[in-house]
Design a protein around this motif. Structure first.
Motif, mmCIF file in Angstrom:
data_model
loop_
_atom_site.group_PDB
_atom_site.id
_atom_site.type_symbol
_atom_site.label_atom_id
_atom_site.label_comp_id
_atom_site.label_asym_id
_atom_site.label_seq_id
_atom_site.Cartn_x
_atom_site.Cartn_y
_atom_site.Cartn_z
ATOM 1 N N TYR A 107 7.351 -6.473 11.601
ATOM 2 C CA TYR A 107 7.545 -7.013 10.510
ATOM 3 C C TYR A 107 6.541 -6.285 9.357
ATOM 4 O O TYR A 107 7.098 -6.288 8.296
ATOM 5 N N SER B 250 16.293 -6.718 16.020
ATOM 6 C CA SER B 250 15.830 -6.800 15.423
ATOM 7 C C SER B 250 15.563 -8.321 14.815
ATOM 8 O O SER B 250 17.425 -9.077 14.834
ATOM 9 N N THR C 231 12.759 -3.047 12.539
ATOM 10 C CA THR C 231 13.642 -2.843 14.137
ATOM 11 C C THR C 231 12.043 -2.250 14.422
ATOM 12 O O THR C 231 11.796 -1.304 13.987
#
Length: 539
Positions: A390, A294, A511
């Protein structure tokens, strides 16, 4: 001759003919049998079909700002320096050595020898110089990343690079006007891949439709909104790579459809797996699940120059109105954390002391009343048309935000556009509020705060049109500061001001998930989202 003798003669002829055929077969030039090579491995070409959420915008890396473009250009082009396989440490690329001066104003690069561009021309120091001359002589519309990372263009006072010169065939010297702490990381970013001067000089603005780099793969064709095909570069300087013969990038906008295509064997690798589908992947013995490290932020941008979002109280109200936790619970399946700053906690300089805007509709209503908008207002809420790392499902997240805003009296109409158009219109400041995000390019705070929220980058990556002189001065000081602790203090200060002025609603740090066939090996998702496929193979 009786029938029995005729029959025996026919059999004898057939045996002789069969022997001749067998001998001819054994003398074939490739030595293959039943599609296998001498080691018993399949001689069929190794083709990877990579399913992704959207099409590329441009295959000229210097012009691109979107991850879907860099997914492809990362494999056609190479940069002077590379990041590590799953981090942003600095490694060799087209340069094998780099030496900074003590004052941080001069960098000397030693280039790799024996490298050729796909068009057969030589990679050398002069080619590097010509690439930087091309970028520095451009405009924000042409090369937005160059302006963001190097402070403007050659005639701008804020331009960091003083000169780029060739010293012989394999040495390049950069002189800077002021120290720039993230300079080496900037050089390693995908937008600054080195292209063939011959090709971009001949193609001009069309270079992005027929890209020519030094990478492990060469461009074949691009069927817009469908697929991009690249082939193994047989003349690649590293003769051991790539392992694959061909890669086909297929655009499949719907996450579920993309995963289904993987399950049925239409594709071999799928980006943008819904977090809620992770168990479906892990329960399938024919598939494997990947987690991308991430380094991102998903946000709702508020165009600060468009009323009523030119009022900080309205922006703060919208921050209090949105239930971030419900969004994460519904769409990220635990694979994300609430965002309170414009950069993720994994980046050095993150200010963890900032509390963030808590979900408080009543506080939001009170702020609207202070702004003279007690009865609310109407607005457009722009939703991304493609899934992003995202933001797994932009439309559904927009519907939650729409409901949250309705609860405080704001009537939001959801609109969207095709991806390239969406980015262009948002960059031009045409949206009231827009969903977007950012995956870090180099692991430095500068790449989030300066790139996305500095006044220098309005019209490029600062889609919110946020401008604050104090923040600008702090970010420029942080760029030039070589002491890491002092840099972090400056970034912490900038985040405090940005928090108060609320140019965005930071939503989540995710993530991202990918899935691939079980026999796929040596694929390592990179935190920047730009994956090198040169080592990928099928076992």
């Amino acid at each position: 001759m009786n029938k029995k003798k005729l029959w025996l003669l026919a059999v004898l002829v057939m045996l002789v003919f069969s022997t001749i055929l067998a001998a001819c077969s054994s003398d074939s030039s490739d030595g293959n049998k039943d599609g296998e090579d001498k080691d018993g491995e399949s001689s069929e070409p190794k083709i990877l079909v990579f399913g992704r959420g959207g099409d590329s915008v441009s295959l000229d890396p210097a012009r691109a700002t979107d991850g879907e473009s860099f997914k492809v250009t990362q494999n056609l082009f190479e940069t002077l320096l590379n990041f590590g396989e799953q981090d942003t440490t600095i490694n060799e690329g087209l340069a094998t050595k780099w030496e900074p001066s003590e004052d941080g104003l001069t960098y000397t690069f030693t280039l790799r020898e024996g490298v050729k561009f796909h068009d057969g021309t030589d990679f050398n120091a002069e080619a590097v110089v010509k690439n930087f001359e091309r970028w520095s002589g451009g405009t924000e519309d042409q090369f937005p990343y160059y302006a963001s990372m190097f402070g403007g263009f050659k005639d701008d006072e804020s331009h960091v690079i003083k000169s780029v010169t060739a010293e012989g065939d394999y040495t390049v010297i950069f002189e800077l006007k002021r120290p720039q702490s993230p300079f080496l990381k900037n050089i390693a970013m995908s937008p600054f891949a080195i292209a063939s001067p011959k090709a971009f000089e001949e193609s001009g603005d069309k270079f992005g439709d027929n890209p020519v780099g030094t990478g492990p793969f060469t461009f074949v064709d691009w069927k817009k909104n469908d697929s991009i095909t690249i082939d193994k570069n047989a003349e690649y300087w590293d003769q051991e790579l790539p392992k694959l013969d061909k890669v086909i990038f297929r655009a499949i906008p719907d996450n579920s459809a993309r995963l289904n295509a993987l399950s049925t064997g239409e594709i071999d690798l799928a980006d943008g797996v819904n977090p809620t589908d992770s168990k479906t992947v892990t329960d399938n013995a024919d598939l494997q699940l990947y987690e991308r490290p991430s380094m991102n932020v998903g946000y709702l941008g508020l165009t600060n120059t468009r009323p009523p979002f030119d009022d900080v109280k309205v922006r703060q109200a919208v921050n209090h109105a949105i239930d971030k936790q419900s969004i994460i619970d519904a769409f990220f399946n635990g694979g994300a954390e609430i965002a309170k700053n414009p950069m993720p906690p994994s980046i050095s300089g993150y200010n963890d002391d900032i509390a963030g805007y808590e979900y408080d509709p009543e506080k939001a209503k009170a702020l609207l009343k202070e702004a003279g908008l007690e009865d609310g207002f109407e607005m457009e809420l722009w939703a991304m048309p493609v899934p992003r790392p995202y933001m797994p499902d932009g439309t559904k997240v927009a519907e939650v935000i729409q409901k949250n805003l309705a609860d405080i009296g704001i009537k939001a109409k959801i609109v969207s556009y095709e991806w390239a158009t969406y980015l262009e219109k948002t960059k031009n400041g045409e949206a009231d509020a827009f969903m977007l995000g950012w995956t870090g390019d180099n692991g430095d705070a500068d790449n989030f705060l300066y790139t996305l929220l500095d006044k220098d980058n309005i019209g490029s990556n600062n889609y919110a049109y946020y401008s604050n002189d104090e923040v600008h001065d702090i970010l420029i000081d942080a760029q030039s500061e070589v002491d890491e602790d002092k840099r972090n203090e400056l970034y912490a200060q900038a985040q405090e001001i940005i928090f108060e002025e609320a140019p965005w609603v930071p939503l989540a740090h995710s993530t991202p998930l990918l899935a691939g066939k079980a026999n796929l090996v040596d694929f390592t998702p990179h935190p920047t989202g730009s994956d090198r496929l040169n080592k990928v193979d099928f076992k």
